[in-house]
Design an enzyme around this catalytic site. Structure first.
Site, PDB file in Angstrom:
ATOM      1  NE  ARG A   1      -4.342  -1.386  10.338  1.00 52.32           N
ATOM      2  CZ  ARG A   1      -3.253  -0.853   9.799  1.00 52.32           C
ATOM      3  NH1 ARG A   1      -3.282   0.343   9.294  1.00 52.32           N
ATOM      4  NH2 ARG A   1      -2.137  -1.544   9.755  1.00 52.32           N
TER       5      ARG A   1
ATOM      6  NE  ARG B   1       6.271  -0.339  10.114  1.00 55.75           N
ATOM      7  CZ  ARG B   1       5.071  -0.341   9.530  1.00 55.75           C
ATOM      8  NH1 ARG B   1       4.932   0.178   8.332  1.00 55.75           N
ATOM      9  NH2 ARG B   1       4.033  -0.853  10.129  1.00 55.75           N
TER      10      ARG B   1
ATOM     11  NE  ARG C   1       2.231  -4.611  11.578  1.00 53.46           N
ATOM     12  CZ  ARG C   1       3.167  -4.440  10.646  1.00 53.46           C
ATOM     13  NH1 ARG C   1       4.324  -5.071  10.726  1.00 53.46           N
ATOM     14  NH2 ARG C   1       2.942  -3.647   9.635  1.00 53.46           N
TER      15      ARG C   1
ATOM     16  NE  ARG D   1       7.479  -2.812   5.981  1.00 53.37           N
ATOM     17  CZ  ARG D   1       6.163  -2.612   6.034  1.00 53.37           C
ATOM     18  NH1 ARG D   1       5.512  -2.240   4.945  1.00 53.37           N
ATOM     19  NH2 ARG D   1       5.505  -2.813   7.149  1.00 53.37           N
TER      20      ARG D   1
ATOM     21  CE  LYS E   1      -2.236  -0.877   3.870  1.00 52.87           C
ATOM     22  NZ  LYS E   1      -1.567  -2.118   4.313  1.00 52.87           N
TER      23      LYS E   1
HETATM   24  P1  AMP Z   1       0.761   0.490   9.366  1.00 50.54           P
HETATM   25  O1  AMP Z   1       1.953   1.353   9.144  1.00 50.54           O
HETATM   26  O2  AMP Z   1      -0.412   0.909   8.535  1.00 50.54           O
HETATM   27  O3  AMP Z   1       1.059  -0.984   9.243  1.00 50.54           O
HETATM   28  O4  AMP Z   1       0.298   0.744  10.888  1.00 50.54           O
HETATM   29  C1  AMP Z   1       1.153   0.439  11.976  1.00 50.54           C
HETATM   30  C2  AMP Z   1       0.323   0.294  13.245  1.00 50.54           C
HETATM   31  O5  AMP Z   1      -0.352   1.536  13.526  1.00 50.54           O
HETATM   32  C3  AMP Z   1      -0.785  -0.744  13.174  1.00 50.54           C
HETATM   33  O6  AMP Z   1      -0.307  -2.057  13.447  1.00 50.54           O
HETATM   34  C4  AMP Z   1      -1.737  -0.227  14.257  1.00 50.54           C
HETATM   35  O7  AMP Z   1      -1.245  -0.526  15.548  1.00 50.54           O
HETATM   36  C5  AMP Z   1      -1.652   1.285  14.070  1.00 50.54           C
HETATM   37  N1  AMP Z   1      -2.665   1.788  13.108  1.00 50.54           N
HETATM   38  C6  AMP Z   1      -2.437   2.310  11.866  1.00 50.54           C
HETATM   39  N2  AMP Z   1      -3.589   2.666  11.273  1.00 50.54           N
HETATM   40  C7  AMP Z   1      -4.577   2.333  12.135  1.00 50.54           C
HETATM   41  C8  AMP Z   1      -5.998   2.452  12.093  1.00 50.54           C
HETATM   42  N3  AMP Z   1      -6.642   2.916  11.006  1.00 50.54           N
HETATM   43  N4  AMP Z   1      -6.709   2.018  13.177  1.00 50.54           N
HETATM   44  C9  AMP Z   1      -6.086   1.533  14.261  1.00 50.54           C
HETATM   45  N5  AMP Z   1      -4.752   1.392  14.369  1.00 50.54           N
HETATM   46  C10 AMP Z   1      -3.987   1.797  13.321  1.00 50.54           C
END
Ligand code: AMP
Length: 241
Positions: free
Chosen positions: A107, A183, A194, A150, A32
């Site tokens: 999400r 990360r 996740r 990654r 994404k």
């Molecule tokens: P990402 O970079 O999108 O994989 O997000 C990293 C982490 O941020 C996720 O594993 C969640 O803990 C939190 N997070 C990101 N976006 C959301 C969302 N829309 N709702 C809830 N938690 C989020």
């Protein structure tokens, strides 16, 4: 106003360069972020990555960051009472007036319903627009390799993968030479959490947007340039619809 006059107006505005809201759905590691960066550059609209905004808050030690940090470390979802005001504030910024790419939001079905309400009062280039929703689909094993491999450059954001797209000089950025970072939540023990929260909470959105007739699915396992070409074709197609 007839239906056809509504769609003619929407076409004109989108052709003039207001792509409106674009949602990228997909599991962590589906690509994404990579696709969002390309669309953002192509249309001159911002990539709104909720994960990035949260990580910035964590790094700065804000109140929001302090609350989100332990949840993110475990691979869970941050609660809506923290997420929704944060997203609302971001989407009201002037750079979102012509559109934006949502990467990591919504999400959950609850977040999607909130967004629907939010979009009822939002305009893009002066016109109301529903979202274009693109689901990038990748198999479980491929996701695992992508996430564990990654690495990213902390300076220019370039993303690498030690298995598929390694940097030329062991764990250093090809562009600026900085040491690449992993990360915290790309560690193996967090990844499975996740992916579980993705399956439980986010996958139902494929159905949700499918029923609304908004969903476009694409195979995210092909070379990145092919996925990009198809992603842009979908956005262009939606813009002309
Ligand atoms: P990402 O970079 O999108 O994989 O997000 C990293 C982490 O941020 C996720 O594993 C969640 O803990 C939190 N997070 C990101 N976006 C959301 C969302 N829309 N709702 C809830 N938690 C989020």
């Amino acid at each position: 106003m007839t239906d056809s006059s509504v769609s003619t107006k929407t076409t004109t505005v989108r052709e003039l360069g207001a792509p409106g809201p674009i949602i990228l759905l997909g599991a962590p590691g589906a690509g994404k972020g990579t696709q969002a960066m390309t669309i953002a550059a192509r249309y001159g609209i911002p990539q709104v990555s909720t994960g990035d905004i949260l990580r910035i808050n964590v790094a700065r030690g804000t109140e929001l960051g302090k609350k989100a940090d332990p949840i993110m470390k475990q691979g869970g979802l941050v609660s809506d009472d923290l997420m929704l005001p944060m997203v609302q504030e971001r989407l009201k910024q002037p750079d979102c007036r012509r559109g934006y790419i949502l990467d990591g939001f919504p999400r959950t079905v609850g977040q999607a319903q909130w967004l629907e309400k939010f979009l009822e009062t939002a305009t893009f280039g002066g016109v109301r627009m529903g979202p274009v929703v693109i689901s990038i689909e990748v198999s479980y094993n491929q996701l695992l390799q992508r996430l564990t491999g990654r690495r990213s450059c902390p300076v220019d954001g370039k993303i690498y993968n030690v298995y598929f797209q390694p940097p030329q000089n062991n764990e250093h950025c090809d562009i600026c030479g900085s040491q690449l970072v992993q990360r915290k939540d790309d560690k193996e023990e967090v990844i499975s959490e996740r992916l579980k929260s993705y399956e439980r909470m986010t996958l139902p959105l494929v159905d949700y947007y499918g029923k609304q007739g908004r969903l476009r699915r694409l195979n995210g396992e092909r070379p990145v340039d092919e996925v990009t070409a198809e992603t842009l074709a979908i956005v262009e197609g939606a813009a002309a619809a």
